[in-house]
Design a protein around this motif. Structure first.
Motif, PDB file in Angstrom:
ATOM      1  N   GLU A  49      42.929  37.444  33.141  1.00 37.42           N
ATOM      2  CA  GLU A  49      41.881  38.061  33.957  1.00 37.42           C
ATOM      3  C   GLU A  49      42.221  37.811  35.425  1.00 37.42           C
ATOM      4  O   GLU A  49      41.934  36.750  35.972  1.00 37.42           O
ATOM      5  CB  GLU A  49      40.511  37.469  33.607  1.00 37.42           C
ATOM      6  CG  GLU A  49      39.370  38.071  34.411  1.00 37.42           C
ATOM      7  CD  GLU A  49      39.361  39.588  34.371  1.00 37.42           C
ATOM      8  OE1 GLU A  49      39.813  40.206  35.368  1.00 37.42           O
ATOM      9  OE2 GLU A  49      38.927  40.161  33.351  1.00 37.42           O
TER      10      GLU A  49
ATOM     11  N   PHE B  88      30.436  36.006  35.256  1.00 36.72           N
ATOM     12  CA  PHE B  88      31.340  35.466  36.278  1.00 36.72           C
ATOM     13  C   PHE B  88      31.043  36.118  37.627  1.00 36.72           C
ATOM     14  O   PHE B  88      30.766  37.319  37.701  1.00 36.72           O
ATOM     15  CB  PHE B  88      32.795  35.701  35.876  1.00 36.72           C
ATOM     16  CG  PHE B  88      33.200  34.945  34.651  1.00 36.72           C
ATOM     17  CD1 PHE B  88      33.705  33.665  34.743  1.00 36.72           C
ATOM     18  CD2 PHE B  88      33.041  35.505  33.380  1.00 36.72           C
ATOM     19  CE1 PHE B  88      34.056  32.951  33.602  1.00 36.72           C
ATOM     20  CE2 PHE B  88      33.393  34.806  32.241  1.00 36.72           C
ATOM     21  CZ  PHE B  88      33.900  33.519  32.348  1.00 36.72           C
TER      22      PHE B  88
ATOM     23  N   ASN C   6      36.879  31.483  36.633  1.00 41.38           N
ATOM     24  CA  ASN C   6      37.678  32.609  36.176  1.00 41.38           C
ATOM     25  C   ASN C   6      37.918  32.412  34.679  1.00 41.38           C
ATOM     26  O   ASN C   6      38.229  31.299  34.249  1.00 41.38           O
ATOM     27  CB  ASN C   6      39.009  32.657  36.935  1.00 41.38           C
ATOM     28  CG  ASN C   6      39.963  33.680  36.366  1.00 41.38           C
ATOM     29  OD1 ASN C   6      40.625  33.435  35.364  1.00 41.38           O
ATOM     30  ND2 ASN C   6      40.062  34.830  37.015  1.00 41.38           N
ATOM     31  N   PRO C   7      37.788  33.454  33.855  1.00 45.35           N
ATOM     32  CA  PRO C   7      37.914  33.274  32.408  1.00 45.35           C
ATOM     33  C   PRO C   7      39.235  32.660  31.967  1.00 45.35           C
ATOM     34  O   PRO C   7      39.258  31.806  31.066  1.00 45.35           O
ATOM     35  CB  PRO C   7      37.761  34.702  31.863  1.00 45.35           C
ATOM     36  CG  PRO C   7      36.992  35.430  32.910  1.00 45.35           C
ATOM     37  CD  PRO C   7      37.420  34.832  34.210  1.00 45.35           C
ATOM     38  N   THR C   8      40.340  33.061  32.582  1.00 45.58           N
ATOM     39  CA  THR C   8      41.643  32.533  32.171  1.00 45.58           C
ATOM     40  C   THR C   8      41.794  31.069  32.571  1.00 45.58           C
ATOM     41  O   THR C   8      42.289  30.250  31.796  1.00 45.58           O
ATOM     42  CB  THR C   8      42.780  33.370  32.791  1.00 45.58           C
ATOM     43  OG1 THR C   8      42.522  34.749  32.581  1.00 45.58           O
ATOM     44  CG2 THR C   8      44.120  33.009  32.179  1.00 45.58           C
TER      45      THR C   8
ATOM     46  N   PRO D 219      29.183  31.166  33.290  1.00 41.24           N
ATOM     47  CA  PRO D 219      30.325  31.486  32.426  1.00 41.24           C
ATOM     48  C   PRO D 219      30.088  31.147  30.963  1.00 41.24           C
ATOM     49  O   PRO D 219      30.767  31.676  30.096  1.00 41.24           O
ATOM     50  CB  PRO D 219      31.464  30.655  33.019  1.00 41.24           C
ATOM     51  CG  PRO D 219      30.806  29.593  33.823  1.00 41.24           C
ATOM     52  CD  PRO D 219      29.537  30.179  34.332  1.00 41.24           C
TER      53      PRO D 219
ATOM     54  N   ASP E 232      29.278  34.279  29.599  1.00 39.75           N
ATOM     55  CA  ASP E 232      30.222  35.337  29.957  1.00 39.75           C
ATOM     56  C   ASP E 232      29.820  36.071  31.226  1.00 39.75           C
ATOM     57  O   ASP E 232      30.102  37.263  31.387  1.00 39.75           O
ATOM     58  CB  ASP E 232      30.393  36.324  28.796  1.00 39.75           C
ATOM     59  CG  ASP E 232      31.743  37.044  28.852  1.00 39.75           C
ATOM     60  OD1 ASP E 232      32.655  36.506  29.501  1.00 39.75           O
ATOM     61  OD2 ASP E 232      31.867  38.125  28.263  1.00 39.75           O
TER      62      ASP E 232
ATOM     63  N   ASN F  83      39.710  28.936  30.323  1.00 38.74           N
ATOM     64  CA  ASN F  83      40.334  28.691  29.029  1.00 38.74           C
ATOM     65  C   ASN F  83      41.316  27.526  29.110  1.00 38.74           C
ATOM     66  O   ASN F  83      41.357  26.660  28.220  1.00 38.74           O
ATOM     67  CB  ASN F  83      41.057  29.943  28.537  1.00 38.74           C
ATOM     68  CG  ASN F  83      41.699  29.734  27.170  1.00 38.74           C
ATOM     69  OD1 ASN F  83      41.020  29.488  26.182  1.00 38.74           O
ATOM     70  ND2 ASN F  83      43.023  29.810  27.127  1.00 38.74           N
TER      71      ASN F  83
ATOM     72  N   ASN G 283      32.887  34.460  23.054  1.00 37.73           N
ATOM     73  CA  ASN G 283      33.144  35.825  23.496  1.00 37.73           C
ATOM     74  C   ASN G 283      31.935  36.711  23.214  1.00 37.73           C
ATOM     75  O   ASN G 283      31.905  37.479  22.271  1.00 37.73           O
ATOM     76  CB  ASN G 283      34.383  36.384  22.785  1.00 37.73           C
ATOM     77  CG  ASN G 283      35.629  36.114  23.575  1.00 37.73           C
ATOM     78  OD1 ASN G 283      35.547  35.776  24.747  1.00 37.73           O
ATOM     79  ND2 ASN G 283      36.783  36.239  22.951  1.00 37.73           N
TER      80      ASN G 283
ATOM     81  N   GLU H 230      42.052  31.887  22.054  1.00 39.47           N
ATOM     82  CA  GLU H 230      41.631  33.099  22.759  1.00 39.47           C
ATOM     83  C   GLU H 230      42.613  34.221  22.455  1.00 39.47           C
ATOM     84  O   GLU H 230      43.819  34.058  22.620  1.00 39.47           O
ATOM     85  CB  GLU H 230      41.593  32.849  24.275  1.00 39.47           C
ATOM     86  CG  GLU H 230      40.447  31.955  24.712  1.00 39.47           C
ATOM     87  CD  GLU H 230      39.111  32.662  24.647  1.00 39.47           C
ATOM     88  OE1 GLU H 230      39.098  33.913  24.625  1.00 39.47           O
ATOM     89  OE2 GLU H 230      38.082  31.969  24.599  1.00 39.47           O
TER      90      GLU H 230
ATOM     91  N   ILE I 171      32.015  28.063  25.536  1.00 40.65           N
ATOM     92  CA  ILE I 171      32.265  29.455  25.874  1.00 40.65           C
ATOM     93  C   ILE I 171      32.484  30.245  24.596  1.00 40.65           C
ATOM     94  O   ILE I 171      33.292  29.865  23.756  1.00 40.65           O
ATOM     95  CB  ILE I 171      33.510  29.595  26.765  1.00 40.65           C
ATOM     96  CG1 ILE I 171      33.416  28.653  27.966  1.00 40.65           C
ATOM     97  CG2 ILE I 171      33.687  31.035  27.226  1.00 40.65           C
ATOM     98  CD1 ILE I 171      32.281  28.928  28.901  1.00 40.65           C
TER      99      ILE I 171
END
Length: 451
Positions: free
Chosen positions: A64, A92, A99-101, A87, A90, A104, A9, A52, A7
């Protein structure tokens, strides 16, 4: 589906596909180099994960909290549902999917266990059940240790045969020949055991059991809830590592969560829109919970070292008092040599010890004194808390097992499982234990003896 393990950004409206491919390839190569470098220390592996940042440059990542996500062009949605965009770029869809959070936190868990990928779930049991359902179908067969957490034992003994037609053979995990014999090639899909068993602290010979499982063509799944940082099953050959994050990783007895750590192909298959057990059963982790847990992982190593140090000191002193203690760090434990050979250096032998009081009545008497008179610990299930937690396993966390199953697993009626905490000073807490034991000995002079 696209691989969710790499992943970066990249904003969805920025770089071209060609630019993206260059970024993703470089990130993937770096990840492979890290894996090839075989980082032995889990804390070092965690530190190597990219940090992150928050949306506005905060030192902590942003949460998020969205359930659903927008697309910039209408045709993008179809490409997302087909699996072309995911994902890793990026993109979703919906937080039950990725989910991004939460993603992570999964990346941190993968680094901790040395796997390609990880997915975090709403509970430890949802992680266990989902991965087994992904690996097994109707008519499938599992070979499992006969010393398992009571909930897992009930899942395999009662729920799976009734609801799914999946059967399990339970074995003494120390008897490698029996394990080999019970695996039926072509039928058995999974070899399942705990790195340190709940509650008897049997240590699984991860390298040898993995060798047997792989020779027979089965997937090896290891529950590492009792030994994060202490043992790294994937680095020893396991295919999949599962966790109840509610325990040591959380550390605060305030969160219920789980994780599946393994190959990216498995994690992605579990998130498949048509066949994925995680996607379709929906044990979704709340992103706010994921954020909380990601803040606790950096000091997990420090906490584990103190849990393990105190457990070893207390177990050694209890043994000298003539008490019947079960702890892998003691030289008389049958798996002491094994745990020394597979444990990560400097993390000890686990933060849990068992004290066998032989009868439930005596176990209850001691726990009452320890909680209500001397404040050594608390009578509660679970583990990994900063206070010492105590429970009589046979009538609590292993109560799903019948008497014969408990006997085969080595769970006596008076077995107290102690998750050793680190509040107060070591000597202060030990004095509290001794005071409770003195009260017990006044009632029963034959309890223990000082050497």
């Amino acid at each position: 589906m696209a691989d969710a393990t790499v992943i970066v950004n990249k904003k969805r409206s920025g770089s071209s596909d060609e630019q993206w491919d260059q970024i993703a390839t470089a990130a993937a190569k770096k990840q492979l180099l890290n894996k090839a470098g075989h980082v032995e220390d889990p804390a070092a592996a965690l530190a190597n994960v990219r940090h992150e940042f928050g949306e506005h440059g905060g030192v902590n990542m942003s949460i998020e909290a969205s359930a659903t996500f927008t697309v910039m062009e209408s045709e993008t949605m179809g490409r997302m549902f087909s699996g072309e965009l995911g994902p890793d770029r990026d993109f979703f869809i919906y937080s039950r999917h990725f989910n991004p959070t939460v993603l992570n936190l999964g990346r941190l868990m993968a680094a901790l266990e040395g796997t390609e990928a990880a997915y975090c779930t709403a509970s430890g049991m949802s992680a266990i059940s989902s991965v087994l359902l992904q690996l097994c179908s109707t008519g499938g067969h599992i070979v499992a240790s006969n010393t398992l957490y009571g909930g897992t034992h009930a899942l395999l003994t009662h729920f799976f045969p009734r609801a799914c037609g999946i059967t399990t053979s339970f074995v003494d995990i120390r008897d490698l020949e029996v394990v080999r014999r019970e695996i039926v090639e072509g039928k058995t899909k999974v070899l399942y055991f705990e790195s340190m068993s709940n509650p008897t602290l049997t240590v699984g010979n991860v390298p040898e059991l993995c060798r047997i499982g792989h020779d027979k063509g089965v997937t090896v799944v290891v529950d590492n809830t009792f030994a994060p940082m202490v043992v790294s099953p994937a680095r020893l050959g396991a295919d999949v590592v599962v966790h109840s994050i509610s325990k040591y990783i959380s550390g605060g007895a305030d969160i219920i969560a789980g994780a599946v750590c393994g190959p990216a192909s498995l994690v992605n298959s579990m998130m498949d829109l048509h066949q994925g057990s995680l996607m379709l059963l929906g044990p979704t982790m709340n992103p706010k919970v994921a954020f909380e847990l990601s803040e606790r992982l950096p000091h997990l190593g420090l906490r584990m070292k103190e849990h393990c140090n105190r457990a070893l000191v207390y177990a050694t002193r209890m043994k000298k008092l003539g008490l019947k203690v079960v702890y892998p760090g003691l030289e008389d434990h049958p798996d002491h040599t094994l745990i020394k050979s597979i444990a990560n250096k400097e993390y000890g032998y686990g933060g849990i010890l068992c004290l066998d009081m032989e009868t439930e009545e005596r176990a209850s008497r001691l726990m009452n004194l320890l909680q209500n008179c001397t404040q050594f610990g608390l009578m509660a299930v679970s583990l990994g808390y900063y206070e010492t937690l105590m429970s009589c396993s046979g009538s609590s966390t292993s109560s799903e097992m019948n008497e014969e199953e408990k006997q085969l697993a080595g769970i006596s009626p008076g077995l107290i499982r102690m998750s050793i905490g680190y509040t107060g000073t070591l000597e202060q807490k030990w004095t509290q234990f001794e005071k409770a034991l003195t009260r017990m000995q006044q009632d029963n002079p034959n309890l223990g003896h000082k050497n």
